[in-house]
Scaffold this motif. Structure first.
Motif, PDB file in Angstrom:
ATOM      1  N   GLU A  27       0.861  -1.186   0.000  1.00 48.43           N
ATOM      2  CA  GLU A  27       0.000   0.000   0.000  1.00 48.43           C
ATOM      3  C   GLU A  27       0.895   1.232   0.000  1.00 48.43           C
ATOM      4  N   PRO A  28       0.368   2.382  -0.437  1.00 51.22           N
ATOM      5  CA  PRO A  28       1.171   3.605  -0.349  1.00 51.22           C
ATOM      6  C   PRO A  28       1.470   3.889   1.123  1.00 51.22           C
ATOM      7  N   ILE A  29       2.680   4.319   1.418  1.00 50.77           N
ATOM      8  CA  ILE A  29       3.043   4.598   2.810  1.00 50.77           C
ATOM      9  C   ILE A  29       3.343   6.089   2.962  1.00 50.77           C
ATOM     10  N   PHE A  30       3.332   6.557   4.192  1.00 52.82           N
ATOM     11  CA  PHE A  30       3.822   7.912   4.470  1.00 52.82           C
ATOM     12  C   PHE A  30       4.598   7.869   5.786  1.00 52.82           C
ATOM     13  N   GLY A  31       5.396   8.913   6.004  1.00 56.66           N
ATOM     14  CA  GLY A  31       6.377   8.917   7.092  1.00 56.66           C
ATOM     15  C   GLY A  31       5.829   8.543   8.455  1.00 56.66           C
ATOM     16  N   LEU A  32       4.796   9.245   8.892  1.00 54.61           N
ATOM     17  CA  LEU A  32       4.289   9.030  10.250  1.00 54.61           C
ATOM     18  C   LEU A  32       3.794   7.595  10.454  1.00 54.61           C
ATOM     19  N   ALA A  33       3.022   7.089   9.495  1.00 57.78           N
ATOM     20  CA  ALA A  33       2.496   5.724   9.617  1.00 57.78           C
ATOM     21  C   ALA A  33       3.634   4.717   9.625  1.00 57.78           C
ATOM     22  N   MET A  34       4.672   4.992   8.823  1.00 58.40           N
ATOM     23  CA  MET A  34       5.812   4.077   8.764  1.00 58.40           C
ATOM     24  C   MET A  34       6.587   4.108  10.080  1.00 58.40           C
ATOM     25  N   MET A  35       6.703   5.296  10.685  1.00 55.86           N
ATOM     26  CA  MET A  35       7.379   5.416  11.977  1.00 55.86           C
ATOM     27  C   MET A  35       6.655   4.593  13.040  1.00 55.86           C
ATOM     28  N   GLU A  36       5.323   4.654  13.032  1.00 56.69           N
ATOM     29  CA  GLU A  36       4.524   3.896  14.006  1.00 56.69           C
ATOM     30  C   GLU A  36       4.682   2.399  13.765  1.00 56.69           C
ATOM     31  N   GLY A  42       9.765  -2.524  17.153  1.00 62.00           N
ATOM     32  CA  GLY A  42      10.870  -2.302  18.084  1.00 62.00           C
ATOM     33  C   GLY A  42      11.966  -1.370  17.587  1.00 62.00           C
ATOM     34  N   TYR A  43      11.720  -0.667  16.445  1.00 61.75           N
ATOM     35  CA  TYR A  43      12.702   0.305  15.963  1.00 61.75           C
ATOM     36  C   TYR A  43      12.237   1.696  16.351  1.00 61.75           C
ATOM     37  N   ARG A  44      13.029   2.376  17.173  1.00 61.31           N
ATOM     38  CA  ARG A  44      12.671   3.760  17.511  1.00 61.31           C
ATOM     39  C   ARG A  44      13.401   4.673  16.538  1.00 61.31           C
ATOM     40  N   ILE A  45      12.668   5.185  15.595  1.00 61.53           N
ATOM     41  CA  ILE A  45      13.279   6.010  14.556  1.00 61.53           C
ATOM     42  C   ILE A  45      12.453   7.275  14.400  1.00 61.53           C
ATOM     43  N   GLY A  46      13.101   8.429  14.481  1.00 60.06           N
ATOM     44  CA  GLY A  46      12.398   9.721  14.425  1.00 60.06           C
ATOM     45  C   GLY A  46      12.320  10.247  13.002  1.00 60.06           C
TER      46      GLY A  46
END
Ligand SMILES: [Zn+2]
Length: 113
Positions: A27-36, A42-46
């Motif tokens: 599906e198309p992704i965007f930054g915020l959804a991918m961060m969540e 278990g990846y904390r990425i800002g």
């Protein structure tokens, strides 16, 4: 040689890129959804890390952006490209191979010359 912190970073970036391709493949992704999604794994990425990574993948021809909407807001959406799908297939084969060896009682014996 990378300093230790960057070294660890480089190590996980590869896994994160595979993860991004995997989701963008469905599906198309965007930054915020991918961060969540990455936090869920278990990846904390800002944003300061993820956005440059997405832009880099776009420059490499693995993703393409299109303006769009998600959650009622204008978002920069990313879709996987044909090259991105090929990269994902190759990564999947490598990860499967690594997974098998990781879960064997012992890795293959190295040939000692
Ligand atoms: Zn995921």
């Amino acid at each position: 040689m990378f300093p230790v912190k960057n070294h660890r970073r480089e190590f996980f970036y590869g896994l994160i890129r595979i993860h991004v391709l995997l989701h963008a493949c469905h599906e198309p992704i965007f930054g915020l959804a991918m961060m969540e999604e990455l936090a869920h794994h278990g990846y904390r990425i800002g944003p300061g890390t993820l956005y440059p990574l997405l832009h880099g993948m776009e420059r490499a021809g693995l993703l393409k952006t299109l303006p769009g909407q998600a959650g009622g807001r204008a978002r920069r959406l990313y879709r996987i490209t044909a090259a991105g799908r090929r990269a994902l297939d190759r990564a999947k084969a490598k990860v499967d191979e690594l997974y098998r060896e990781l879960h064997e009682a012992q890795p293959r014996k190295l040939k000692l010359h």
